[in-house]
Design a protein around this motif. Structure first.
Motif, PDB file in Angstrom:
ATOM      1  N   SER A 148       0.822  -1.342  -0.004  1.00 37.30           N
ATOM      2  CA  SER A 148       0.051   0.144  -0.406  1.00 37.30           C
ATOM      3  C   SER A 148       0.989   1.376  -0.247  1.00 37.30           C
ATOM      4  N   ILE A 149       0.243   2.777  -0.690  1.00 36.52           N
ATOM      5  CA  ILE A 149       1.036   3.238  -0.294  1.00 36.52           C
ATOM      6  C   ILE A 149       0.895   4.198   0.580  1.00 36.52           C
ATOM      7  N   GLU A 150       0.309   3.366   2.028  1.00 39.94           N
ATOM      8  CA  GLU A 150       0.692   4.141   3.211  1.00 39.94           C
ATOM      9  C   GLU A 150       2.534   3.182   3.937  1.00 39.94           C
ATOM     10  N   GLU A 151       2.750   2.194   2.847  1.00 39.43           N
ATOM     11  CA  GLU A 151       3.814   1.722   3.455  1.00 39.43           C
ATOM     12  C   GLU A 151       5.522   2.108   2.780  1.00 39.43           C
ATOM     13  N   TRP A 152       4.959   3.267   1.925  1.00 41.29           N
ATOM     14  CA  TRP A 152       5.869   4.169   0.340  1.00 41.29           C
ATOM     15  C   TRP A 152       5.905   5.596   2.021  1.00 41.29           C
ATOM     16  N   GLU A 153       4.591   5.612   1.930  1.00 39.50           N
ATOM     17  CA  GLU A 153       5.394   7.768   2.076  1.00 39.50           C
ATOM     18  C   GLU A 153       5.523   8.527   3.276  1.00 39.50           C
ATOM     19  N   ASP A 154       6.098   8.818   3.507  1.00 38.72           N
ATOM     20  CA  ASP A 154       6.404   9.343   4.742  1.00 38.72           C
ATOM     21  C   ASP A 154       5.275  10.779   5.353  1.00 38.72           C
ATOM     22  N   PRO A 155       5.129   9.937   6.047  1.00 34.07           N
ATOM     23  CA  PRO A 155       3.368  10.115   7.332  1.00 34.07           C
ATOM     24  C   PRO A 155       4.612  11.672   7.985  1.00 34.07           C
ATOM     25  N   VAL A 156       4.889  11.729   7.754  1.00 33.78           N
ATOM     26  CA  VAL A 156       5.110  13.209   8.491  1.00 33.78           C
ATOM     27  C   VAL A 156       5.766  14.398   7.518  1.00 33.78           C
ATOM     28  N   ASN A 158       3.855  16.066   5.013  1.00 38.27           N
ATOM     29  CA  ASN A 158       2.584  16.419   4.232  1.00 38.27           C
ATOM     30  C   ASN A 158       1.767  16.904   5.522  1.00 38.27           C
ATOM     31  N   ARG A 159       2.461  16.395   7.237  1.00 43.86           N
ATOM     32  CA  ARG A 159       0.901  16.942   8.087  1.00 43.86           C
ATOM     33  C   ARG A 159       1.127  18.924   8.624  1.00 43.86           C
ATOM     34  N   ASN A 160       0.577  19.206   8.087  1.00 49.03           N
ATOM     35  CA  ASN A 160      -0.084  20.140   8.431  1.00 49.03           C
ATOM     36  C   ASN A 160      -0.290  21.231   9.716  1.00 49.03           C
ATOM     37  N   ASP A 161      -0.921  19.434  10.643  1.00 44.61           N
ATOM     38  CA  ASP A 161      -1.784  19.548  11.097  1.00 44.61           C
ATOM     39  C   ASP A 161      -0.872  19.419  12.783  1.00 44.61           C
ATOM     40  N   LEU A 162       0.338  19.771  12.850  1.00 45.93           N
ATOM     41  CA  LEU A 162       1.196  19.613  13.973  1.00 45.93           C
ATOM     42  C   LEU A 162       1.374  20.706  15.170  1.00 45.93           C
ATOM     43  N   PRO A 163       0.870  20.821  16.135  1.00 42.26           N
ATOM     44  CA  PRO A 163       1.102  21.221  17.305  1.00 42.26           C
ATOM     45  C   PRO A 163       2.658  22.074  17.105  1.00 42.26           C
ATOM     46  N   ALA A 164       2.634  23.524  17.530  1.00 37.51           N
ATOM     47  CA  ALA A 164       4.253  24.068  17.424  1.00 37.51           C
ATOM     48  C   ALA A 164       4.699  23.824  18.695  1.00 37.51           C
ATOM     49  N   PRO A 165       6.398  23.688  18.546  1.00 40.73           N
ATOM     50  CA  PRO A 165       6.453  22.214  19.148  1.00 40.73           C
ATOM     51  C   PRO A 165       7.485  23.186  20.241  1.00 40.73           C
ATOM     52  N   ALA A 166       7.284  23.049  21.168  1.00 37.78           N
ATOM     53  CA  ALA A 166       7.835  23.622  22.486  1.00 37.78           C
ATOM     54  C   ALA A 166       8.559  22.681  23.007  1.00 37.78           C
ATOM     55  N   LEU A 167      10.417  23.290  22.739  1.00 31.18           N
ATOM     56  CA  LEU A 167      11.177  23.140  23.006  1.00 31.18           C
ATOM     57  C   LEU A 167      11.387  22.877  24.456  1.00 31.18           C
ATOM     58  N   PRO A 168      11.870  21.600  24.876  1.00 28.57           N
ATOM     59  CA  PRO A 168      12.201  21.228  26.472  1.00 28.57           C
ATOM     60  C   PRO A 168      13.170  21.978  26.956  1.00 28.57           C
ATOM     61  N   ASN A 169      13.400  22.476  28.016  1.00 26.92           N
ATOM     62  CA  ASN A 169      14.431  22.904  28.990  1.00 26.92           C
ATOM     63  C   ASN A 169      14.977  21.644  30.123  1.00 26.92           C
ATOM     64  N   PHE A 170      15.732  21.076  29.803  1.00 31.40           N
ATOM     65  CA  PHE A 170      17.062  20.153  30.334  1.00 31.40           C
ATOM     66  C   PHE A 170      17.635  21.025  31.018  1.00 31.40           C
ATOM     67  N   SER A 171      18.077  20.902  32.684  1.00 32.09           N
ATOM     68  CA  SER A 171      18.933  20.831  32.763  1.00 32.09           C
ATOM     69  C   SER A 171      20.182  19.298  32.553  1.00 32.09           C
ATOM     70  N   ARG A 172      21.630  19.970  32.942  1.00 27.97           N
ATOM     71  CA  ARG A 172      22.568  19.363  31.912  1.00 27.97           C
ATOM     72  C   ARG A 172      22.378  17.461  33.029  1.00 27.97           C
ATOM     73  N   ALA A 173      22.880  16.956  32.291  1.00 26.43           N
ATOM     74  CA  ALA A 173      22.300  15.630  32.402  1.00 26.43           C
ATOM     75  C   ALA A 173      23.904  14.206  32.974  1.00 26.43           C
ATOM     76  N   VAL A 296       7.507  15.486  17.028  1.00 21.14           N
ATOM     77  CA  VAL A 296       7.295  15.125  15.453  1.00 21.14           C
ATOM     78  C   VAL A 296       7.303  16.052  14.975  1.00 21.14           C
ATOM     79  N   ALA A 297       6.780  17.485  15.476  1.00 14.27           N
ATOM     80  CA  ALA A 297       7.021  18.893  15.135  1.00 14.27           C
ATOM     81  C   ALA A 297       8.580  19.354  15.249  1.00 14.27           C
ATOM     82  N   SER A 298       8.812  19.062  16.456  1.00 12.44           N
ATOM     83  CA  SER A 298      10.524  19.603  16.330  1.00 12.44           C
ATOM     84  C   SER A 298      11.140  18.696  16.033  1.00 12.44           C
ATOM     85  N   GLN A 299      11.164  17.729  15.647  1.00 13.88           N
ATOM     86  CA  GLN A 299      12.059  16.663  14.381  1.00 13.88           C
ATOM     87  C   GLN A 299      11.198  17.479  12.979  1.00 13.88           C
TER      88      GLN A 299
END
Length: 421
Positions: A148-156, A158-173, A296-299
């Motif tokens: 099927s085309i679902e195996e071929w297509e990149d699902p990301v 053409n996605r135009n409904d993703l949230p605005a990415p919120a960048l995490p604020n992590f301390s040093r590990a 996903v939106a951040s990526q």
């Protein structure tokens, strides 16, 4: 069918010569490998997965083009340099020796879930042919099915409904290399551990855990016991399959997000069971669709940034900057695709391992569940066994039976890309 690149960008341009991003699946069979049968099985696999029968080409932009040359099979376990004449310009190859079969595939074009699908198909055809048995399939992707085309297509892309990415604020590990003073130890090493599946699942049920969260917790506890007063937090990243949130179960691309598990001071003195509940809660919240789609939106934003650059050198620089930021906030990573479910094929399989190479100084654990065992592949960018021994001590303290099967140098075949000189 030519395939435009998108989700592949962040992994392709993050590669280093000598440290390629490869998924290597190692399967030890019950009997010696038959060279003619492996050729038959690989040819069947590539008929079923035409989107992996590709080579990297460029016409203004890079793209994946159909590659009709045979996928290479070598009688050696060193593997084949991908995207070269040696590999017939494929991004996948197979090799074998004695009763071992290796499959190497570029992580840029798939992830563990995608690689599992391919090896499942391979084992179906190999075992059917070698032993003359009729297998049921049961979800294994086989020749003759509609792709099927679902195996071929990149699902990301053409996605135009993703949230605005919120960048995490992590301390040093906590950085395991620096904490142990291993700056001069540059010999990547892998330890293979086998744990009986029934016993470990019983332990998980008794302590409100699951395989990946429990391994993450046991690793966190073992590191904390080495450095009980270190100010940097122990933060383990657990991989999350994005396909559910994207409603794209058949997609073949590299679709992995992260759940961040922090061994916070507040839980240090809790019982293991209560800590496991806390870790599962962290995974549950971060695995909700809205949170996965945020990553996903951040990526997607990162891939768009890479794509916007006009030279390969600029694109590499973007990935280096992103990798450096990520490495500073992660102590270790744990990945578990899920139970192998090879069913009737399992009686012909003795061992199953999934290796890949992480980025930076952190520890990476890959968990496989095949033939009644959990295989824990404990990978690190140095040879010192300090963390391995601490982890095994944690297993012993919790009366978890294990078998340290082997210790190997962590080596992968290279990938040749135009910007890697």
């Amino acid at each position: 069918m030519d395939q435009k690149l998108f989700s592949e960008y962040r992994t392709l341009y993050a590669l280093n010569w000598g440290q390629p991003w490869i998924i290597r699946i190692r399967v030890r069979m019950r009997d010696l490998i038959d060279a003619d049968v492996i050729r038959y099985a690989v040819d069947c696999v590539m008929k079923r997965y035409p989107y992996f029968c590709v080579e990297l080409k460029k016409h203004h932009e890079y793209y994946l083009s159909e590659n009709s040359r045979p996928v290479v099979i070598n009688n050696t376990l060193k593997g084949t340099t991908l995207n070269t004449a040696e590999s017939n310009y494929h991004l996948i190859s197979f090799s074998f020796s004695d009763n071992w079969i290796y499959m190497d595939i570029a992580h840029a074009i798939t992830d563990g879930s995608g690689a599992y699908a391919v090896i499942r198909t391979f084992l179906y055809y190999y075992i059917s042919k070698k032993y003359g048995v009729e297998l049921q399939g049961n979800g294994t992707r086989l020749i003759g099915e509609e792709i099927s085309i679902e195996e071929w297509e990149d699902p990301v892309v053409n996605r135009n409904d993703l949230p605005a990415p919120a960048l995490p604020n992590f301390s040093r590990a906590l950085n395991v290399r620096h904490a142990a003073g291993l700056e001069q130890d540059r010999r990547p090493t892998i330890f293979g551990i086998a744990i009986p599946e029934k016993e470990f699942m019983r332990f998980n049920i008794e302590n409100d855990g699951s395989p990946a969260t429990m391994v993450s917790l046991l690793l966190s506890r073992s590191i904390h016991k080495l450095y009980p007063i270190n100010e940097d937090i122990i933060r383990v990243v657990m991989t999350v399959n994005e396909r559910n949130a994207l409603h794209a179960p058949l997609a073949h691309q590299n679709l992995v997000s992260s759940a961040f598990l922090e061994y916070k001071k507040q839980i240090w003195n809790w019982s293991l069971s209560r800590q496991a509940t806390a870790y599962r809660g962290m995974v549950f919240v971060q695995s909700r669709d809205e949170n996965v789609l945020n990553e996903v939106a951040s990526q997607k934003l990162l891939n768009q940034l890479i794509q916007s650059k006009t030279t390969d050198q600029e694109r590499v620089a973007v990935c280096e900057m992103s990798d450096k930021m990520g490495e500073e906030i992660v102590t270790a990573a744990v990945s578990y695709v899920g139970k192998g479910n090879f069913e009737a094929e399992e009686k012909y399989i003795r061992d199953f391992h999934l290796w890949t190479n992480g980025k930076g100084d952190g520890i990476l654990i890959e968990i496989s569940a095949v033939s009644g065992k959990f295989i824990i592949d404990f990978m690190q960018p140095f040879s010192s066994p300090i963390y391995m021994n601490a982890f095994l001590n944690e297993l012993e303290e919790n009366k978890i039976m294990y078998d340290l099967q082997d210790v190997n140098d962590l080596e992968f075949p290279n990938i040749n890309l135009p910007w890697l000189k």
